[in-house]
Design an enzyme around this catalytic site. Sequence first.
Site, short mmCIF file in Angstrom:
data_model
loop_
_atom_site.label_atom_id
_atom_site.label_comp_id
_atom_site.label_asym_id
_atom_site.label_seq_id
_atom_site.Cartn_x
_atom_site.Cartn_y
_atom_site.Cartn_z
N GLU A 122 0.82 -1.22 0.00
CA GLU A 122 0.00 0.00 0.00
C GLU A 122 0.85 1.27 0.00
O GLU A 122 0.51 2.28 -0.64
CB GLU A 122 -0.92 -0.03 1.23
CG GLU A 122 -1.83 1.18 1.41
CD GLU A 122 -2.94 1.28 0.37
OE1 GLU A 122 -3.18 0.30 -0.36
OE2 GLU A 122 -3.55 2.36 0.27
N HIS A 172 25.29 2.31 1.79
CA HIS A 172 25.54 3.71 2.19
C HIS A 172 24.25 4.43 2.59
O HIS A 172 24.06 4.78 3.76
CB HIS A 172 26.25 4.40 1.02
CG HIS A 172 26.49 5.86 1.17
ND1 HIS A 172 27.42 6.53 0.44
CD2 HIS A 172 25.88 6.80 1.95
CE1 HIS A 172 27.43 7.81 0.78
NE2 HIS A 172 26.48 8.00 1.69
ZN LIG Z 1 26.14 9.88 2.60
#
Ligand SMILES: [Zn+2]
Length: 207
Positions: A122, A172
């Site tokens: 959803e 990251h």
């Molecule tokens: Zn960053």
Amino acid sequence: MHELYTAPLPEVLCELMRRFYALGWVSGTGGGISLKDPEGGYWLAPSGVHKELLSPDDLFRFEDDLESCTEPKNGGKLTECFPLFQTIFRARGAGAVIHSHSIWTALATRVCPGDFEIVDFEMQKGISGHGVFSPLRVPIIENTEREPELTGALGEALARDERTYAVLVRGHGVYIWGDDWKQAKRHAECYDYLFRAKVELARLGQA
Ligand SMILES: [Zn+2]
């Protein structure tokens, strides 16, 4: 109406940082936000500072390039995210860009060997132009030692996927944007939910 809706953008930026810090998106001095003001300038937090402790006097303001940069009253060093924010503002006409280091972003890239993809949730509807039953994709680019080295790959990812409002960086974090800070915030909340959903699905053996 909450006072944040009418607050000056530097105050909005600082308040969003406090809220995102509480979510674990900008902890350890990483991550950040840049907001575009109606006059065409951009606001940006400095590098390497505790993001939940910012005040408007800590913020950089610049026009289209580094030469136009106004130093904050409190000094500080411009963030290395600057060229990445600029790439997104220019390519997408965005009004706000959020760089999150949420653990769900890093983990989601570990369970997706190619690009991120998810379907039948959803929360996909919270991303502009997306629905529940067709796959939502987010490009993943490979990480680099220094943030500015991501700029080329980020530009290529934006050209490769015209529908996305986010680009993940493997191991990251993620860059997420919107037409203004309200849309960018909504996108960031929905994407973070979907990144977590992907990780939990993998844990359940359903990815
Ligand atoms: Zn960053």
